[in-house]
Design a protein around this motif. Structure first.
Motif, PDB file in Angstrom:
ATOM      1  N   GLN A 193       0.814  -1.215   0.000  1.00  0.00           N
ATOM      2  CA  GLN A 193       0.000   0.000   0.000  1.00  0.00           C
ATOM      3  C   GLN A 193       0.849   1.267   0.000  1.00  0.00           C
ATOM      4  OE1 GLN A 193      -3.337  -0.012  -0.391  1.00  0.00           O
ATOM      5  NE2 GLN A 193      -3.056  -2.222  -0.599  1.00  0.00           N
ATOM      6  N   ASN A 194       2.162   1.105   0.029  1.00  0.00           N
ATOM      7  CA  ASN A 194       3.048   2.245   0.169  1.00  0.00           C
ATOM      8  C   ASN A 194       3.299   2.947  -1.165  1.00  0.00           C
ATOM      9  OD1 ASN A 194       6.230   3.197   0.249  1.00  0.00           O
ATOM     10  ND2 ASN A 194       5.155   3.598   2.157  1.00  0.00           N
ATOM     11  N   CYS A 195       3.387   4.266  -1.128  1.00  0.00           N
ATOM     12  CA  CYS A 195       3.779   5.056  -2.292  1.00  0.00           C
ATOM     13  C   CYS A 195       5.145   5.669  -2.023  1.00  0.00           C
ATOM     14  CB  CYS A 195       2.770   6.168  -2.571  1.00  0.00           C
ATOM     15  SG  CYS A 195       1.156   5.580  -3.137  1.00  0.00           S
ATOM     16  N   VAL A 196       5.856   6.014  -3.076  1.00  0.00           N
ATOM     17  CA  VAL A 196       7.202   6.555  -2.919  1.00  0.00           C
ATOM     18  C   VAL A 196       7.185   7.882  -2.160  1.00  0.00           C
ATOM     19  CG1 VAL A 196       7.309   7.878  -5.077  1.00  0.00           C
ATOM     20  CG2 VAL A 196       9.388   6.817  -4.161  1.00  0.00           C
ATOM     21  N   THR A 197       6.038   8.547  -2.143  1.00  0.00           N
ATOM     22  CA  THR A 197       5.926   9.782  -1.353  1.00  0.00           C
ATOM     23  C   THR A 197       6.015   9.484   0.138  1.00  0.00           C
ATOM     24  OG1 THR A 197       3.516   9.554  -1.529  1.00  0.00           O
ATOM     25  CG2 THR A 197       4.602  11.074  -3.062  1.00  0.00           C
ATOM     26  N   GLY A 198       5.784   8.220   0.511  1.00  0.00           N
ATOM     27  CA  GLY A 198       5.936   7.791   1.891  1.00  0.00           C
ATOM     28  C   GLY A 198       7.180   6.945   2.076  1.00  0.00           C
ATOM     29  N   LEU A 199       8.236   7.294   1.354  1.00  0.00           N
ATOM     30  CA  LEU A 199       9.461   6.502   1.345  1.00  0.00           C
ATOM     31  C   LEU A 199      10.025   6.293   2.743  1.00  0.00           C
ATOM     32  CD1 LEU A 199      11.464   5.265  -0.797  1.00  0.00           C
ATOM     33  CD2 LEU A 199      12.774   7.377  -0.579  1.00  0.00           C
TER      34      LEU A 199
END
Length: 315
Positions: A193-199
């Motif tokens: 569910q992770n996006c790179v904006t939440g690296l």
């Protein structure tokens, strides 16, 4: 797909660039099409110049990104097919002056560089009807069994290793519990569910804390099923049917410079037309702008019918 307002003044039909985005993440909300709609897609900084030159830009979401199932992150064939299928779709989208004979360019960096590199060598067999004029592959992660995992394990970019683990396990139907401990298995839903904006949510994770044997992921690379999976996803075993330019920063801190150079050597050994361009730009992120600055004259020459001067003789 984005159609430019700029009139096409080059020779022949207005070309289409099948553009593969760099790492977006694993969650459906990370899909480039959704990011474009929300005006939050960072890749627009890099492909806007292609639009200003009059090219149509077709940006794939990849398999499982924004659609049901796990995103097949780093799966060579799935990513290559997505790039080529996007080119096919763009030819049939009804843009003025385009049809199934419209010339195609392939462009991407990082994950996108690997995706277009895979597409370049799959085009002859998977999409022989496409007129691919050239490919720009920036910092391509061509060999996942090489120094890439060790380079990013436990660093700011450890999320990328976790994305690849989730994507490869899903694509090859690997039971996560056969390799990961309870902590590792429990982490996968968060990864997906992770996006790179939440690296930073997945940064600095050491793979040894997630495995059953307490060793890094790389310790299993010589054993099945990972040995076969990683070999199957190596790029460079097939010859591209059009000129390719590979760029790579010599100080890349995510995908080591020798990985890109080895891909160039592998393709050169098969008789491909390859231009390998070392970059002095700092680190992985620094190579992005340099790559797309080089992409503009590359595509102008390819769509103009000019030959590429290969650098194979000096590699």
């Amino acid at each position: 797909m984005v159609s430019p307002k700029t009139p096409w003044i080059g020779p022949g039909k207005r070309p289409i660039i099948s553009y593969a985005a760099g790492t977006q993440g694993m969650g459906d909300s990370c899909a480039p099409s959704r990011q474009l709609k929300a005006m939050s897609e960072y890749e627009t900084l890099f492909f806007k110049d292609l639009l200003l030159r009059g090219y149509i830009v077709a940006l794939t979401d990849y398999q499982g990104l924004g659609t049901p199932g796990t995103h097949t992150y780093m799966v060579r064939e799935a990513q290559g097919h997505a790039v080529l299928d996007m080119a096919r779709a763009a030819q049939r989208a009804g843009f003025p002056g385009t049809d199934t004979s419209t010339p195609i360019g392939l462009s991407g960096y990082s994950q996108g560089g690997g995706a277009v590199a895979a597409a370049a060598e799959l085009a002859a067999s998977y999409a022989p009807e496409l007129t691919v004029k050239g490919t720009v592959a920036g910092a391509p992660p061509a060999d996942l069994s090489s120094a890439v995992p060790a380079k990013i394990d436990g660093t700011l970019y450890s999320a990328f290793q976790l994305y690849a683990t989730a994507g490869l396990f899903a694509a090859y139907h690997v039971d996560p519990a056969s390799i990961l401990n309870d902590k590792g298995v429990a982490l996968l839903p968060r990864v997906e569910q992770n996006c790179v904006t939440g690296l930073f949510d997945l940064a600095f994770v050491k793979s040894a804390t997630l495995t059953k044997d307490g060793l890094p992921f790389t310790s299993s690379f010589g054993e099945e099923p990972l040995r076969t999976i990683l070999a199957d996803n190596r790029i460079g075993n097939r010859k591209p049917n059009a000129p390719v330019m590979i760029t790579h920063s010599v100080s890349d801190d995510v995908i080591p410079y020798p990985v890109g150079k080895q891909l160039a050597k592998d393709w050169c050994a098969k008789g491909a037309n390859v231009s390998f361009r070392p970059l002095l730009a700092p680190a992985h992120v620094g190579g992005i702008l340099s790559t797309f600055a080089l992409a503009l004259p590359f595509f102008k020459a390819r769509f103009g019918g000019l030959p590429q001067v290969s650098t194979c003789a000096v590699l």
